[in-house]
Design an enzyme around this catalytic site. Sequence first.
Site, PDB file in Angstrom:
ATOM      1  N   TYR A  34       0.790  -1.384  -0.008  1.00 52.09           N
ATOM      2  CA  TYR A  34      -0.112   0.022  -0.119  1.00 52.09           C
ATOM      3  C   TYR A  34       0.937   1.297   0.102  1.00 52.09           C
ATOM      4  O   TYR A  34       2.015   1.148   0.145  1.00 52.09           O
ATOM      5  CB  TYR A  34      -0.790   0.056   1.384  1.00 52.09           C
ATOM      6  CG  TYR A  34      -0.338   0.176   2.605  1.00 52.09           C
ATOM      7  CD1 TYR A  34       0.619  -0.516   3.175  1.00 52.09           C
ATOM      8  CD2 TYR A  34      -0.628   1.557   3.204  1.00 52.09           C
ATOM      9  CE1 TYR A  34       1.310  -0.302   4.479  1.00 52.09           C
ATOM     10  CE2 TYR A  34       0.345   1.781   4.367  1.00 52.09           C
ATOM     11  CZ  TYR A  34       1.074   0.982   4.954  1.00 52.09           C
ATOM     12  OH  TYR A  34       1.654   1.193   6.216  1.00 52.09           O
ATOM     13  N   LYS A 147       6.601  -2.021   1.718  1.00 53.38           N
ATOM     14  CA  LYS A 147       5.554  -1.406   2.385  1.00 53.38           C
ATOM     15  C   LYS A 147       4.207  -2.291   2.354  1.00 53.38           C
ATOM     16  O   LYS A 147       3.231  -2.109   1.599  1.00 53.38           O
ATOM     17  CB  LYS A 147       5.216  -0.059   1.925  1.00 53.38           C
ATOM     18  CG  LYS A 147       4.170   0.646   2.903  1.00 53.38           C
ATOM     19  CD  LYS A 147       4.349   2.338   2.143  1.00 53.38           C
ATOM     20  CE  LYS A 147       3.306   3.093   3.026  1.00 53.38           C
ATOM     21  NZ  LYS A 147       3.361   2.984   4.379  1.00 53.38           N
ATOM     22  N   GLU A 179      12.605   2.233  13.849  1.00 55.13           N
ATOM     23  CA  GLU A 179      11.826   3.695  13.126  1.00 55.13           C
ATOM     24  C   GLU A 179      10.427   3.564  14.024  1.00 55.13           C
ATOM     25  O   GLU A 179      10.371   2.723  14.826  1.00 55.13           O
ATOM     26  CB  GLU A 179      11.214   3.348  11.868  1.00 55.13           C
ATOM     27  CG  GLU A 179      10.758   1.926  11.493  1.00 55.13           C
ATOM     28  CD  GLU A 179      10.556   1.618  10.123  1.00 55.13           C
ATOM     29  OE1 GLU A 179      10.325   2.445   9.470  1.00 55.13           O
ATOM     30  OE2 GLU A 179      10.467   0.490   9.669  1.00 55.13           O
ATOM     31  N   LEU A 203      11.496   1.043   6.517  1.00 50.58           N
ATOM     32  CA  LEU A 203      10.710   1.510   5.561  1.00 50.58           C
ATOM     33  C   LEU A 203      11.410   2.752   5.157  1.00 50.58           C
ATOM     34  O   LEU A 203      11.739   3.723   5.675  1.00 50.58           O
ATOM     35  CB  LEU A 203       9.301   1.854   5.620  1.00 50.58           C
ATOM     36  CG  LEU A 203       8.700   2.248   4.169  1.00 50.58           C
ATOM     37  CD1 LEU A 203       8.292   1.087   3.280  1.00 50.58           C
ATOM     38  CD2 LEU A 203       7.411   3.018   4.677  1.00 50.58           C
TER      39      LEU A 203
HETATM   40  N1  PMP Z   1       8.048   3.788   8.638  1.00 50.59           N
HETATM   41  C1  PMP Z   1       6.949   2.924   8.723  1.00 50.59           C
HETATM   42  C2  PMP Z   1       7.043   1.614   9.150  1.00 50.59           C
HETATM   43  C3  PMP Z   1       5.710   3.399   8.049  1.00 50.59           C
HETATM   44  O1  PMP Z   1       4.805   2.961   7.842  1.00 50.59           O
HETATM   45  C4  PMP Z   1       5.840   4.912   7.434  1.00 50.59           C
HETATM   46  C5  PMP Z   1       4.470   5.483   6.996  1.00 50.59           C
HETATM   47  N2  PMP Z   1       4.169   4.857   5.795  1.00 50.59           N
HETATM   48  C6  PMP Z   1       6.948   5.653   7.639  1.00 50.59           C
HETATM   49  C7  PMP Z   1       7.818   4.975   8.006  1.00 50.59           C
HETATM   50  C8  PMP Z   1       7.074   6.917   6.941  1.00 50.59           C
HETATM   51  O2  PMP Z   1       7.031   6.903   5.419  1.00 50.59           O
HETATM   52  P1  PMP Z   1       6.531   7.764   4.532  1.00 50.59           P
HETATM   53  O3  PMP Z   1       7.229   9.183   4.923  1.00 50.59           O
HETATM   54  O4  PMP Z   1       6.378   7.568   3.160  1.00 50.59           O
HETATM   55  O5  PMP Z   1       5.073   8.296   4.977  1.00 50.59           O
END
Ligand code: PMP
Length: 283
Positions: A34, A147, A179, A203
């Site tokens: 997603y 993701k 994270e 991620l």
């Molecule tokens: N880490 C994780 C585990 C996440 O689910 C997200 C949110 N998608 C992020 C980091 C931040 O990523 P982004 O800046 O692309 O929203």
Amino acid sequence: MSLRTCWLNGSFMAEEHAHVSIFDRGLLFGDGVYEVAAVFNGRLLDADRHLVRLARSQREIGIPAPYDGATLEAMMQEVATRNGITEGLVYLQVTRGAAERDFSFPAEVHPTAFAYARAKKLSDDPNASGVKVHPVPDIRWQRCDIKSTAMLAQVMAKQAARESGAFEAIMHENGLVTEGGSSNMWIVRDGVAYTRPTSSDILAGITRDVIFDVADEVGVKVVRRAFTLEQAYAADECLLTSATSFVLPVTQIGQHQVGGGAPGPITKRLRDGYLARAARLTA
Ligand code: PMP
């Protein structure tokens, strides 16, 4: 919840008509990926980057791409527009599809793709005054770079965070912060911002990526290096980045107050720089 216009497998429809099979592998196995992109000034923000990451996630787990990036971007914008979203998000999910339940990939299966939009305050976020985070062990699998919609570990982590009155869970492994439950974590020490290097342990956040550029613009040095929870407790500043929270100051980690309990100057510079860029791109 008011009825929204959603998109499912190529058609726009009212939320009440958007149904998927009980045999959908997204439901059975979490076999899907997603993206969540922000909507700012009524316009999608960095949809191109999100769609590149979606394509990569799909490739990594062998889900074919039934739509090209341009089609998906136009669709996501239309979902936002049809629902009158000026600030908020568009969620897009692609699963392997519905087939008789069997763990390995079915021979005959077509991806299920859907999207919806939701309003959320972004420019005037009350969390910009600082949030509390809650440390938890990182019990996820070893491909956190994908993701995936299989997120039971994050569901449990974020529930524990909520029960402790925190906004977000901060996951750690072997003493090092990986994270946030749905965000990337940063610390600031002596004017330098640190965040964990890209690997399969995290991620690669789109916001994190954009902040590398924003930091350059506003004159903040960034070092991609992992840090411990203790280093986070003792940091001058801590911050979170994500597509739908932009940049948020962390003022408390568990029982430890960070940076005197107030948002710090580097965090503010990065948040303001991020907002200025978002305004520029969506003007
Ligand atoms: N880490 C994780 C585990 C996440 O689910 C997200 C949110 N998608 C992020 C980091 C931040 O990523 P982004 O800046 O692309 O929203």
